[in-house]
Design a protein around this motif. Structure first.
Motif, PDB file in Angstrom:
ATOM      1  N   ARG A  41       5.399   4.898   0.632  1.00  0.00           N
ATOM      2  CA  ARG A  41       4.682   3.664   0.267  1.00  0.00           C
ATOM      3  C   ARG A  41       5.313   3.032  -0.958  1.00  0.00           C
ATOM      4  NH1 ARG A  41      -0.641   6.806   0.917  1.00  0.00           N
ATOM      5  NH2 ARG A  41      -0.813   6.878   3.183  1.00  0.00           N
ATOM      6  N   ARG A  42       5.108   1.710  -1.086  1.00  0.00           N
ATOM      7  CA  ARG A  42       5.738   0.939  -2.157  1.00  0.00           C
ATOM      8  C   ARG A  42       4.678   0.217  -2.986  1.00  0.00           C
ATOM      9  NH1 ARG A  42      11.026   0.727  -1.578  1.00  0.00           N
ATOM     10  NH2 ARG A  42      11.206  -1.074  -2.953  1.00  0.00           N
ATOM     11  N   PRO A  43       4.286   0.818  -4.110  1.00  0.00           N
ATOM     12  CA  PRO A  43       3.330   0.119  -4.983  1.00  0.00           C
ATOM     13  C   PRO A  43       3.968  -1.149  -5.569  1.00  0.00           C
ATOM     14  CG  PRO A  43       3.677   2.414  -5.676  1.00  0.00           C
ATOM     15  CD  PRO A  43       4.717   2.112  -4.655  1.00  0.00           C
ATOM     16  N   ALA A  44       3.130  -2.129  -5.893  1.00  0.00           N
ATOM     17  CA  ALA A  44       3.645  -3.331  -6.573  1.00  0.00           C
ATOM     18  C   ALA A  44       4.059  -2.989  -7.993  1.00  0.00           C
ATOM     19  CB  ALA A  44       2.566  -4.412  -6.580  1.00  0.00           C
ATOM     20  N   LEU A  45       3.321  -2.048  -8.597  1.00  0.00           N
ATOM     21  CA  LEU A  45       3.592  -1.624  -9.978  1.00  0.00           C
ATOM     22  C   LEU A  45       3.311  -0.138 -10.113  1.00  0.00           C
ATOM     23  CD1 LEU A  45       1.719  -3.951 -12.521  1.00  0.00           C
ATOM     24  CD2 LEU A  45       4.189  -3.621 -12.340  1.00  0.00           C
ATOM     25  N   ILE A  46       4.093   0.541 -10.920  1.00  0.00           N
ATOM     26  CA  ILE A  46       3.785   1.937 -11.255  1.00  0.00           C
ATOM     27  C   ILE A  46       3.569   1.991 -12.763  1.00  0.00           C
ATOM     28  CG2 ILE A  46       4.563   4.337 -11.215  1.00  0.00           C
ATOM     29  CD1 ILE A  46       6.357   3.620  -8.834  1.00  0.00           C
ATOM     30  N   ASP A  85       0.411   1.275  -1.119  1.00  0.00           N
ATOM     31  CA  ASP A  85       1.243   0.113  -0.808  1.00  0.00           C
ATOM     32  C   ASP A  85       0.696  -1.104  -1.545  1.00  0.00           C
ATOM     33  OD1 ASP A  85       3.431   0.656   0.855  1.00  0.00           O
ATOM     34  OD2 ASP A  85       2.129   0.936   2.589  1.00  0.00           O
ATOM     35  N   ALA A  86       1.556  -1.810  -2.249  1.00  0.00           N
ATOM     36  CA  ALA A  86       1.252  -3.134  -2.812  1.00  0.00           C
ATOM     37  C   ALA A  86       0.196  -3.147  -3.915  1.00  0.00           C
ATOM     38  CB  ALA A  86       0.822  -4.100  -1.693  1.00  0.00           C
ATOM     39  N   GLY A  87      -0.195  -1.993  -4.416  1.00  0.00           N
ATOM     40  CA  GLY A  87      -1.196  -1.941  -5.479  1.00  0.00           C
ATOM     41  C   GLY A  87      -0.612  -1.358  -6.753  1.00  0.00           C
TER      42      GLY A  87
END
Ligand SMILES: Cc1cc2nc3c(=O)[nH]c(=O)nc-3n(C[C@H](O)[C@H](O)[C@H](O)COP(=O)(O)OP(=O)(O)OC[C@H]3O[C@@H](n4cnc5c(N)ncnc54)[C@H](O)[C@@H]3O)c2cc1C
Length: 461
Positions: A41-46, A85-87
């Motif tokens: 998954r690809r978070p918008a921000l880490i 994802d995206a969060g």
């Protein structure tokens, strides 16, 4: 994406001591990678937090911008909820301080610690608390789901040894929960997973352990599996609390004490640990050797920290994993037949079925004393499908599901939430059983908007 506009990120950075990673940043891919390679998954921000205050800022930022939140401790959870994802992924893995007070036998542990970090610090004083059997697992997720391992028969579940926790709740407030403060929250944290807030500090009771313990493996041929398992089932019902014996059936890894021709063949292994005087333990484990005619054994007195790492080489990150799990009060003949049948059809060299024995002190706590309620689970069975290539997904997952269904009639009810996969949302209420309704009430109180929902989610409805 709007979130990644410079102004928004600067707003978080203005208060933040840790690192904030965007998809284009070096280290982003490494930070979003977790133990189970099935999860990509690809978070918008880490947000890589360094302090409880960083966690507060991250929570407030997520609320303000209505972001999906995931929380990463050790990143080991099979369901992969640590990454979204995206969060906003709130990554605690940089918060790794452990402080041990040998006089009070207490430890405070930050939420990025692995079991290895905690064990090393406590064992420097000959102390430990019950944790799991794979040292790269995170203390945070393990504790919040319950936690059990080699010491649990003697000293209980990990949560039975939790004395207090510092928590950032869904509204960004820092609170302290213990037996005397915010008792309802403390009840929910002990088994309720990440549902009620983000723990920034755990306080544990420690016990004298080792620092050397009698421990090791006995490996039997697979054609003796039924006899070995039957004897294992009876033996473990009456063994003393100091002794723990687990069973794993799989293809043999290339262990040096096994003859070369056994490597890669199905075997049944008993793994044991005695948390007491090794001379006493030697007498107690002697009957295990008579369960069959062993291929070999590797048993001795070794540092507890070494035994805690003994399974690490089989459980490295980066493989594809799918698990199913049942609780058992007893290992019945029907369960043994199911295990032997499906262990005879392993779909990959890394698949295994294991039975972790608990009972002892874990069973002496009232079922409603804390959120974790499976006090009748004397054994936790885990069918652990593990393989390398996506091409094998269907075959390996299918094998695990079939075995899970075949062994279900012999299970005792409840389930260990830390072993639930992402497709088992419908088993969460079942896993908690009699404490579920109280958990729903608690969720309404502490997280009514369900900000913390990337977990084994207790919905506030
Ligand atoms: C190889 C392997 C071996 C295992 N062996 C055992 C064992 O012997 N005994 C046992 O009991 N379990 C065992 N487990 C299960 C383990 O307890 C769970 O996977 C646990 O969730 C891992 O915690 P983590 O912090 O590494 O995971 P993460 O994936 O980082 O976190 C899991 C979830 O916990 C929540 N969370 C994490 N940190 C926090 C925090 N600080 N505050 C609030 N919520 C938080 C989040 O919801 C997150 O999604 C094992 C798992 C693996 C993969």
């Amino acid at each position: 994406m709007a979130l990644q506009q410079k102004g928004r990120v600067d707003e978080l950075l203005a208060h933040f001591r840790g690192d904030v990673l965007l998809p284009r940043d070096p280290g982003y891919d490494e930070a979003r990678e977790i133990w189970n390679a099935m999860i990509d998954r690809r978070p918008a921000l880490i947000a890589r937090c360094r302090s409880p205050e960083d966690v507060v800022h991250a929570v407030k930022f997520a609320r303000k911008h209505n972001l999906l939140v995931s929380v990463r401790g050790g990143g080991h959870n099979i369901a992969g909820n640590a990454v979204c994802d995206a969060g906003l992924m709130i990554d605690l893995s940089l918060m790794k301080h452990v402080q041990v007070d040998p006089n009070t036998r207490r430890a405070t542990v930050e939420p990025g610690c692995t079991l290895a970090d905690f064990d090393a610090a406590a064992q420097a004083h000959g102390l430990a608390t019950p944790l799991g059997i794979n040292s790269t697992t995170g203390v945070a997720g393990l504790t919040l789901g319950g936690g059990f391992g080699w010491l649990s028969r003697k000293y209980g579940m990990t949560i039975d040894n939790l004395l207090s926790a510092d928590v950032v709740t869904a509204d960004g407030t820092q609170v302290h929960a213990s037996h005397t403060e915010k008792e309802d929250l403390f009840w929910g944290l002990r088994g309720g997973g990440g549902n009620f807030g983000i723990v920034t500090r755990f306080e544990f009771q420690l016990h004298p352990v080792g620092p050397e313990v009698l421990s090791g493996l006995i490996v039997f041929p697979f054609d003796q599996a039924k006899a070995v398992l039957t004897r294992f089932a009876r033996f473990t019902e009456t063994m003393p609390d100091e002794l723990n014996v687990w069973m794993v059936t799989r293809k043999a890894p290339p262990l040096p004490f096994l003859p070369g021709e056994v490597h890669g063949k199905e075997i049944v292994a008993l793994a044991l640990c005695y948390a007491g005087d090794p001379r006493e333990g030697e007498k107690l484990i002697e009957p295990l050797r008579g369960f069959g005619t062993a291929h070999g054994e590797h048993i001795g007195v070794q540092p507890y920290t070494a035994w805690q790492q003994a399974f690490d080489p089989l459980l490295t990150r980066g493989a594809r994993n799918y698990w199913k799990s049942h609780n058992f009060a007893q290992i019945s003949d029907g369960a043994i037949d199911a295990i032997v049948t499906y262990a005879g059809r392993l779909p990959s060299p890394q698949c295994e079925i294991f039975v972790g024995t608990i009972g002892g002190q874990t069973a002496r706590v009232a079922a409603q004393a804390m959120a974790y309620s499976s006090r009748d689970a004397n054994y936790v069975m885990n069918v652990h499908a593990r393989w390398e290539s996506a091409a094998d997904d269907e075959r390996c997952i299918g094998w695990a599901r079939e075995f899970f269904a075949r062994s279900q009639p012999f299970a005792s009810g409840g389930a260990y939430i830390n072993f639930l996969t992402q497709d088992e949302v419908d088993r969460i209420a079942f896993a908690y059983g009699e404490t579920y309704q109280r958990l729903v009430e608690l969720k309404k109180k502490y997280d009514p908007t369900n900000l913390f929902r990337m977990n084994q989610n207790i919905k506030p409805v």
